[in-house]
Design an enzyme around this catalytic site. Structure first.
Site: not given
Length: 319
Positions: A125, A160, A210, A225, A233, A273, A281, A283
């Site tokens: 993050k 978050k 993603r 997603r 979410r 993301d 994000e 990842n």
């Protein structure tokens, strides 16, 4: 070549969607030897190289009994052509220690992907903060007053924890501020825990995309997603629906800007993301979505990854 995959227990794999499985399958298809271990199998003993109790396996093609174990023995990590770190989050203290053990294996000559130091240096993050031109308004703080000031300025916000995964611990607060105090108490624990706060991005309705980087280059398709049932979410673990699609011009702009930088730091595989036009994000621990993109778009992502891995190994000074 002989590839060691450091992963979760093989028996826990859901092979119809597991990215590590797809990597193994492609590696075996090309004639490489597939070997696996868990982080709990890794050992560093005084006067010895870093070793692991490893399982040599053969993929059967059977959906139920998907592998057979052909041998089990202790081996030095430096004796493998590549060590592929695929242990899933959370990035807890044990994961942190694992990066140190893998870092020692690197010093002994092992080639580890992603680089253990890069895994430590890119918390998923926080890493976005290095690239402010691509992110939405974002605050990282322990201060309740800072959070309330951010909310007053931006209205709808997302809060978050920095160590969450799969959508865990994500809260949305509207302009009315309903439950903001309780959410702050839950997340920052009276100032003991750091919180990330971001302006809410309505683009989440079209999906949390993603976008994969392999060898510093974007895969031409991503997995959006999409939240379901009133959720904010999009994470698949939180019930989101995965819809593969071509990456947008903005996705490509972000990916092509970050790709070479992250690859140069030792990050062979990265999952960006992106919501709407904003990076949310980076990842690096165990990026997924290979099989969903391959199944829906016909783009063989595992083949792209093994291509990049083979290229990195053959171009290495130690190859």
């Amino acid at each position: 070549m002989k590839f060691l995959f450091v992963a979760d227990p093989l028996e826990s794999f859901k092979i119809y969607k597991d990215t590590t499985f797809s990597m193994m399958r492609e590696a075996q298809k090309r004639g490489h030897q597939v070997v696996a271990c868990e982080m709990s199998d890794v050992r560093w003993q005084q006067g010895e190289a870093v070793t692991a109790l490893v399982r040599e396996i053969h993929l059967t093609g059977d959906a139920t009994n998907w592998f057979t174990e052909t041998a089990s023995h202790r081996a030095a990590l430096k004796d493998f052509d590549a060590v592929v770190m695929r242990k899933d989050p959370p990035f807890d203290s044990e994961y942190f220690y694992a990066t140190h053990l893998l870092g020692q294996a690197e010093r002994e000559g092992a080639q580890v992907f992603n680089s253990p130091a890069a895994l430590r240096d890119h918390p998923e993050k926080l890493a976005i903060m290095e690239f402010p031109q691509f992110i939405a308004p974002t605050l990282v703080t322990r201060s309740e007053a800072d959070i309330r000031e951010f909310h007053a300025k931006h209205g709808d916000i997302i809060l978050k924890p920095l160590d969450g995964m799969g959508g865990m611990g994500i809260f949305k607060v509207g302009a009315d501020g309903l439950n903001l105090g309780a959410i702050i108490e839950t997340l920052n624990r009276d100032g003991a825990q750091t919180v990330m706060v971001q302006k809410f991005l309505p683009g989440i309705a079209q999906g949390d995309k993603r976008v994969l980087l392999i060898g510093g280059k974007p895969v031409p398709f991503c997995l959006a997603r999409i939240p379901q049932g009133g959720e904010v979410r999009g994470n698949l673990a939180a019930g989101g629906k995965g819809v593969a699609q071509p990456i947008s011009a903005r996705d490509r702009e972000i990916a092509e800007a970050l790709g070479p930088i992250l690859f140069a730091r030792g990050l062979m595989l990265v999952g960006l993301d992106i919501i709407g036009d904003s990076l949310t994000e980076i990842n690096v621990t165990s990026p997924t979505c290979f099989q969903e993109i391959t199944d829906q778009m016909g783009c063989d992502v595992a083949a792209l990854f093994i291509d990049a891995l083979e290229t990195a190994l053959t171009s290495s000074p130690t190859a």
